[in-house]
Every structure is written in structure tokens, then in C-alpha cells.
Scaffold this motif. Sequence first.
Motif, PDB file in Angstrom:
ATOM      1  N   PRO A  58       0.997  -1.054  -0.022  1.00 28.13           N
ATOM      2  CA  PRO A  58       0.038   0.089   0.105  1.00 28.13           C
ATOM      3  C   PRO A  58       0.838   1.254   0.057  1.00 28.13           C
ATOM      4  CG  PRO A  58      -0.065  -1.280   2.026  1.00 28.13           C
ATOM      5  CD  PRO A  58       0.549  -2.031   1.229  1.00 28.13           C
ATOM      6  N   ASP A  59       2.240   1.152   0.314  1.00 31.04           N
ATOM      7  CA  ASP A  59       3.102   2.254   0.212  1.00 31.04           C
ATOM      8  C   ASP A  59       3.836   2.586  -0.989  1.00 31.04           C
ATOM      9  OD1 ASP A  59       4.426   0.013   0.522  1.00 31.04           O
ATOM     10  OD2 ASP A  59       6.265   0.838   1.457  1.00 31.04           O
ATOM     11  N   ALA A  60       3.402   1.705  -1.927  1.00 28.57           N
ATOM     12  CA  ALA A  60       4.283   1.648  -3.242  1.00 28.57           C
ATOM     13  C   ALA A  60       3.784   3.003  -3.838  1.00 28.57           C
ATOM     14  CB  ALA A  60       3.885   0.376  -4.162  1.00 28.57           C
ATOM     15  N   VAL A  61       4.924   3.527  -4.518  1.00 30.27           N
ATOM     16  CA  VAL A  61       4.559   4.698  -5.229  1.00 30.27           C
ATOM     17  C   VAL A  61       4.964   4.453  -6.785  1.00 30.27           C
ATOM     18  CG1 VAL A  61       5.301   7.147  -5.527  1.00 30.27           C
ATOM     19  CG2 VAL A  61       5.123   6.442  -3.375  1.00 30.27           C
ATOM     20  N   PHE A  62       3.732   4.806  -7.677  1.00 25.76           N
ATOM     21  CA  PHE A  62       4.099   4.440  -9.161  1.00 25.76           C
ATOM     22  C   PHE A  62       4.156   5.741  -9.833  1.00 25.76           C
ATOM     23  CE2 PHE A  62       1.532   1.131  -7.183  1.00 25.76           C
ATOM     24  CZ  PHE A  62       2.181  -0.119  -7.690  1.00 25.76           C
ATOM     25  N   ASP A  63       4.988   5.625 -10.755  1.00 29.48           N
ATOM     26  CA  ASP A  63       5.159   6.887 -11.539  1.00 29.48           C
ATOM     27  C   ASP A  63       4.167   7.310 -12.758  1.00 29.48           C
ATOM     28  OD1 ASP A  63       8.409   7.177 -11.202  1.00 29.48           O
ATOM     29  OD2 ASP A  63       7.988   5.118 -11.535  1.00 29.48           O
ATOM     30  N   ASP A  64       3.235   6.113 -12.745  1.00 33.27           N
ATOM     31  CA  ASP A  64       2.070   6.402 -13.421  1.00 33.27           C
ATOM     32  C   ASP A  64       0.879   5.398 -13.186  1.00 33.27           C
ATOM     33  OD1 ASP A  64       0.453   7.981 -15.322  1.00 33.27           O
ATOM     34  OD2 ASP A  64       1.000   6.630 -16.971  1.00 33.27           O
ATOM     35  N   GLU A  65      -0.278   5.566 -13.508  1.00 31.94           N
ATOM     36  CA  GLU A  65      -1.431   4.676 -13.336  1.00 31.94           C
ATOM     37  C   GLU A  65      -2.319   4.834 -14.510  1.00 31.94           C
ATOM     38  OE1 GLU A  65      -4.712   4.266  -9.973  1.00 31.94           O
ATOM     39  OE2 GLU A  65      -2.934   3.206  -9.398  1.00 31.94           O
ATOM     40  N   VAL A  66      -2.784   3.726 -14.987  1.00 26.68           N
ATOM     41  CA  VAL A  66      -3.852   3.984 -16.083  1.00 26.68           C
ATOM     42  C   VAL A  66      -4.851   2.959 -15.602  1.00 26.68           C
ATOM     43  CG1 VAL A  66      -4.397   3.479 -18.346  1.00 26.68           C
ATOM     44  CG2 VAL A  66      -2.148   4.370 -17.705  1.00 26.68           C
ATOM     45  N   ARG A  67      -6.148   3.134 -15.999  1.00 25.87           N
ATOM     46  CA  ARG A  67      -7.292   2.161 -15.500  1.00 25.87           C
ATOM     47  C   ARG A  67      -8.021   1.737 -16.669  1.00 25.87           C
ATOM     48  NH1 ARG A  67      -8.913   2.515 -10.047  1.00 25.87           N
ATOM     49  NH2 ARG A  67      -7.464   3.671  -8.910  1.00 25.87           N
ATOM     50  N   PHE A  68      -8.469   0.501 -16.584  1.00 26.37           N
ATOM     51  CA  PHE A  68      -9.373  -0.181 -17.538  1.00 26.37           C
ATOM     52  C   PHE A  68     -10.466  -0.846 -17.047  1.00 26.37           C
ATOM     53  CE2 PHE A  68      -5.274   0.155 -19.593  1.00 26.37           C
ATOM     54  CZ  PHE A  68      -5.582   0.813 -20.804  1.00 26.37           C
ATOM     55  N   ASP A  69     -11.622  -0.833 -17.607  1.00 30.20           N
ATOM     56  CA  ASP A  69     -12.840  -1.626 -17.285  1.00 30.20           C
ATOM     57  C   ASP A  69     -12.884  -2.844 -18.020  1.00 30.20           C
ATOM     58  OD1 ASP A  69     -15.285  -2.767 -16.795  1.00 30.20           O
ATOM     59  OD2 ASP A  69     -16.430  -0.985 -17.179  1.00 30.20           O
ATOM     60  N   ALA A  70     -12.617  -3.948 -17.804  1.00 34.60           N
ATOM     61  CA  ALA A  70     -12.645  -5.269 -18.332  1.00 34.60           C
ATOM     62  C   ALA A  70     -13.921  -5.515 -19.198  1.00 34.60           C
ATOM     63  CB  ALA A  70     -12.180  -6.736 -17.583  1.00 34.60           C
ATOM     64  N   ALA A  71     -15.030  -5.252 -18.472  1.00 32.18           N
ATOM     65  CA  ALA A  71     -16.240  -5.537 -19.222  1.00 32.18           C
ATOM     66  C   ALA A  71     -16.376  -4.922 -20.465  1.00 32.18           C
ATOM     67  CB  ALA A  71     -17.454  -5.061 -18.341  1.00 32.18           C
ATOM     68  N   THR A  72     -15.932  -3.870 -20.750  1.00 31.16           N
ATOM     69  CA  THR A  72     -15.797  -3.061 -21.883  1.00 31.16           C
ATOM     70  C   THR A  72     -14.998  -3.475 -23.166  1.00 31.16           C
ATOM     71  OG1 THR A  72     -14.214  -1.389 -21.438  1.00 31.16           O
ATOM     72  CG2 THR A  72     -16.477  -1.196 -20.754  1.00 31.16           C
ATOM     73  N   ILE A  73     -13.951  -4.422 -23.046  1.00 32.71           N
ATOM     74  CA  ILE A  73     -13.306  -5.046 -23.979  1.00 32.71           C
ATOM     75  C   ILE A  73     -13.780  -6.089 -24.852  1.00 32.71           C
ATOM     76  CG2 ILE A  73     -11.077  -6.169 -24.459  1.00 32.71           C
ATOM     77  CD1 ILE A  73     -10.125  -4.990 -21.659  1.00 32.71           C
ATOM     78  N   ALA A  74     -13.629  -5.912 -26.061  1.00 30.55           N
ATOM     79  CA  ALA A  74     -14.301  -6.761 -27.078  1.00 30.55           C
ATOM     80  C   ALA A  74     -13.311  -7.753 -27.663  1.00 30.55           C
ATOM     81  CB  ALA A  74     -15.051  -6.299 -27.977  1.00 30.55           C
ATOM     82  N   PRO A  75     -13.498  -8.990 -28.184  1.00 30.59           N
ATOM     83  CA  PRO A  75     -12.724  -9.639 -29.138  1.00 30.59           C
ATOM     84  C   PRO A  75     -11.946  -8.734 -29.985  1.00 30.59           C
ATOM     85  CG  PRO A  75     -14.608 -11.052 -28.938  1.00 30.59           C
ATOM     86  CD  PRO A  75     -14.838  -9.697 -28.433  1.00 30.59           C
ATOM     87  N   THR A  76     -10.413  -8.680 -29.879  1.00 33.19           N
ATOM     88  CA  THR A  76      -9.794  -7.611 -30.759  1.00 33.19           C
ATOM     89  C   THR A  76      -8.762  -8.183 -31.672  1.00 33.19           C
ATOM     90  OG1 THR A  76      -9.667  -6.484 -28.610  1.00 33.19           O
ATOM     91  CG2 THR A  76      -8.032  -5.815 -30.101  1.00 33.19           C
TER      92      THR A  76
END
Length: 497
Positions: free
Chosen positions: A276-294
Motif C-alpha cells: 500500500p506504500d508503493a509509489v507508481f510513476d503513472d497509473e492507467v485504469r481499464f474496465d474489463a467488461a468493455t473489452i471486445a474480441p480484438t
Amino acid sequence: MGLEGTVSAGTLYDKVWDRHRVAELPGGSTQLFIGLHLIHEVTSPQAFAALKELGLGVRHPERTVATVDHIVPTTSQARPFADSLAEEMLSTLERNCAQHGITLHGLGSGRQGIVHVIAPELGLSQPGMTVACGDSHTSTHGAFGAIAFGIGTSQVRDVLASQSLAMNKLKVRRILVEGSLQPGVFAKDLILHVIRSLGVKGGVGYAYEFAGSCIEALSMEERMTLCNMAIEGGARCGYVNPDATTFAYIKGRPFAPEGAAWERAVTWWSTLASGPDAVFDDEVRFDAATIAPTVTWGITPGQGIGVDETVPTPEQMPAEERPIAEEAYRYMDLAPGAAIRGLPVDVCFIGSCTNGRLSDLRSAAAVARGRQVAPGIKAFVVPGSEQVAALARAEGLDRLFQEAGFEWREPGCSMCLAMNPDRLEGRQISASSSNRNFKGRQGSASGRTLLMSPAMVAAAAVTGQVSDVRELLQSPSALASAPADPRPVAVSPAVLS
């Protein structure tokens, strides 16, 4: 092969880096100890030759493991190979391994296969490790909570000689994926979606940490697919924090710790996850339910779209992406706004270090079952290892595919990169479960590659065109009818012949 001991706070990347740091070098880089070095027949010959010229030996042969994968034919693997260069490359690897006391998992051993398939299935890939290999897709092993990266031939030489590398520390981007993937959507679709969203250069200078409820629910083989293609998004490596799923996969494999050593290892591995103390240089979020066969439509893994989408127009993309898009339109012979669904294909390839594991074959078999390969389509299945092939045969998957009109091949890299007889011809279009769709990647200077999941490749094979696999799966639960992470079995060379 891991380094036990106390760990620092922060991200998993920070912890593993700190545990393997040998020294700070004058130029600002770090000398990093390499816990596991994987080698194969393509990038090792020059490295061994350089050692000989320098009068050096292999520093830690017990931490070096070899196999043959890139150049092996998948129809007949009888020696000598018809390709004299391929035969010489394998013979050279055999001589070098024998001379330096390196374990080689060769043809017919029961353990041969694509390097990034055999190391995990043998239990060589473990949490907290640093792993290096002269192959871009070494990031695969990050699925175990390791820091794994591909290296060049001169670096292969350096690791052989010193068991260390001069490295610059990366930034860490957390890719948080929440929710559940839809039935018929796989880890391959997820990583293609991530690369599409962040770009093929988006990860330059970064390590990717994949996290979130979706990632935690993935099997180990799905996590391997995810980390395998982190490099295609520009990241030097990708990893998943180790958990109970990781430990269950490793336990009982040939090179896994046993008894009290196992208990100590799990105790240590359990401290590695980013806290929980980890500091990330960047973070990006995705919603798995919105992903289609690609499916990729262009000439980079970042040029992907959902199966129901159309090829993007220049106006829909940033200005810096338009030149490569224009090149892709011409090369692929696709117009902006064209539908990808319904595009005819010529060749369908299921295999590679990205998608040549047993769960991949099972997902494709669920589509092929009760159907036939469309007329005029060449479709073939290449298991990622002798172990995968044996397990698949034990389940009858080889017969299922053959009865459906697919060719069943011997293990190897095959058409992923065409350093072997498996190649496209002319302007053929390939539906491929591999990892790169660059110009000429699959053997023909004008051949065209569409990247997709193994299930989507199977759907293309039986329909003769790019299709939505979700419509072909009468029972989505069939995809989970068997455990995703198979256990190792003892296989004699006779069984594999």
C-alpha cells in the motif's frame, strides 16, 4: 534460484531490483545479478564465440538453461534437418552446452519447446527472480512476479561471463484492470486493447505492473500472455504480483522447491507484492467488461480494433500516428472505415510463446469442436512444448483438431517469425495467435498478419473470415470445462515421437 532475504518497501519492481543490485557503475547504471538465464539457438552462438575469443567460461552454468525453438521444423523434426543452416545452429548449441555444462532441453527430451513456455512449466520461473534471455518476449516470466527482460547478443555474452548486466532502472506504471472479461474475451484481447490504448511506444522507459480484480482472476497461463506482449507496448518488462494462484501453479513442478524449502520460498514470495506504500510513476485504469474480441488491422500491435469496429480513419487518430496508418492502409490493402469482420483469410496459425499453451489450445478446440475448416483455408496448431503436446494428446485435442481439418504439428516457434519452413506466401492473410504483425514477419515480404486470440483464430478457420467468436460459442462455459493451468506429467521420449 531466487534470492531469499528481507525485502524493501515499495513496488515489486523496487524490491526485486534492490535484492539483485550488485554495484552502482560509474556511468550511472546498475550492475544487476541475473538469477535465471535462458538461451536458445539463435542469439547464443555469437555470444559463445565471443567468450572463446576472450578466453572466458560460463560463470554460472547451473543458472543457465537452453532449449531449441526458433528454427526447428514443425512437420518432421528428424535429424539432420533439411535446412543445413538450421541444423548447424542446433548442432552449435548442442556443442556449446556440452562444453560449458549447461542443461539443454533438446528435441525428444520431453522438455523441449519454446523457451518462454518450457521455463514456466518446468518451475524454473519463480517470484522475485531476475530473468534474462536473448529474446524480446522474455517479459512473459513477469507473470510470476519476476523482473524479466529480453537482451541482445552482446548482453547474452555478458550474462554468460559474469551472471550480471549493466542496467538502468525503469519507471513503473500500474495498469489497473477492474471487473470481468466477457465470455469469449481473453487475455490476448486485453493486452491488445492495452497496447491500442497506450500505443506501441507508450511504455518506453517503463515496467508495467498489471493489477486489479481482473488480473487477479486470470490463470497463470493468461497472465503469461499478458506479460508476454508488454514489450509490444514499449515496456521493457511487465509483471503481476505473485499470489496463491502463482504458488499453486509452481508447486510440484520439476524445479520447484520442496518440503521445508517450499515453505520458506512461499513465505518470502508472499512479501514481494507491491504494498500500500508503493509509489507508481503513472497509473492507467481499464474496465474489463468493455473489452471486445480484438483484431489488429495494421502493421503494428497497436493498430487493433474490436471485431465489430471499423478501420479507423486518419481523422480519428493523433497526427503523429497518421503516417504509419497511411502505410498500413496501403500494405494491408484496407481502406479507412472498412469493417474488419468478414475480411477473408488464407492461413490460420495457433501457437507461439504468446498463445501456445494448453489452455490456448483448449479455447480454440471449444470453437473447432463439431465444425470444419472452411474450404481453401490452411489451418494448423503448433503446441508450445513437448509437454503441452503430450497433455493435449492425452485430452484428445490433437484428434479433435485433425478431425476438424486442422494440421497438428510438432512444437516450435513456427509461423510466429518464420525462421523455419512455416511461412506465408505472397499476399496471403494470416489469422495468427502470435505477437507481431510487422511487415514480412511471417515469412513473405508482402504477407499480411492479423493478430487475435486462439479462439478467434479458430473462428476464422471454420468460417474463412474474421468472425466474432462469441457467436460461435454455443456454451461459453465450455471454455472453462477444464483447469486452465495443467499439472506437469512424466512423459517419455517414446510418447512424444
